[in-house]
Design a protein around this motif. Structure first.
Motif, PDB file in Angstrom:
ATOM      1  N   LEU A  47       0.833  -1.209   0.000  1.00  0.00           N
ATOM      2  CA  LEU A  47       0.000   0.000   0.000  1.00  0.00           C
ATOM      3  C   LEU A  47       0.862   1.251   0.000  1.00  0.00           C
ATOM      4  N   SER A  48       0.311   2.332  -0.539  1.00  0.00           N
ATOM      5  CA  SER A  48       1.066   3.575  -0.657  1.00  0.00           C
ATOM      6  C   SER A  48       1.222   4.273   0.690  1.00  0.00           C
ATOM      7  N   ARG A  49       2.086   5.229   0.710  1.00  0.00           N
ATOM      8  CA  ARG A  49       2.384   5.967   1.943  1.00  0.00           C
ATOM      9  C   ARG A  49       1.187   6.776   2.422  1.00  0.00           C
ATOM     10  N   ARG A  50       0.426   7.306   1.481  1.00  0.00           N
ATOM     11  CA  ARG A  50      -0.763   8.077   1.851  1.00  0.00           C
ATOM     12  C   ARG A  50      -1.789   7.211   2.556  1.00  0.00           C
ATOM     13  N   VAL A  51      -1.972   6.013   2.041  1.00  0.00           N
ATOM     14  CA  VAL A  51      -2.946   5.089   2.625  1.00  0.00           C
ATOM     15  C   VAL A  51      -2.478   4.625   4.000  1.00  0.00           C
TER      16      VAL A  51
END
Length: 103
Positions: A47-51
């Protein structure tokens, strides 16, 4: 304060700060499967850093730990169990008919 200025002020809502997903005592390591599994999607993607709401350094360490766990086969590269079940049911079997000799 005048009424016209009061309309433009932002309302003071109670803001609840979210807890960071990785506590200071948590160790980011390829052996810590409980921690690593929280940062992987259902398909097995990172998963991405924002998520994740992680810092840049934490995201890098999580990514390295996930990749190490995959290489050591503690973690699968892909999690496509549902996809496999679908492709299995729709798989075609080709049958070849023998030609009869007319001699």
């Amino acid at each position: 304060m005048e009424k016209s200025k009061r309309l433009f002020l932002k309302s003071k809502r109670s803001f609840r700060r979210r807890l960071p997903p990785i506590q200071s005592g948590d160790r980011i390591d390829y052996k810590n499967m409980g921690l690593i599994s929280r940062f992987i999607s259902e398909q097995g993607k990172i998963l991405s850093r924002r998520v994740n709401r992680l810092t840049l350094k934490q995201q890098r360490l999580i990514t390295i730990a996930i990749k190490q766990a995959r290489i050591l086969s503690s973690l699968p590269f892909l999690n496509n169990e549902k996809q496999f079940e679908k492709s299995e049911s729709t798989a075609r079997t080709t049958t070849f008919k023998k030609k009869k000799n007319r001699n």
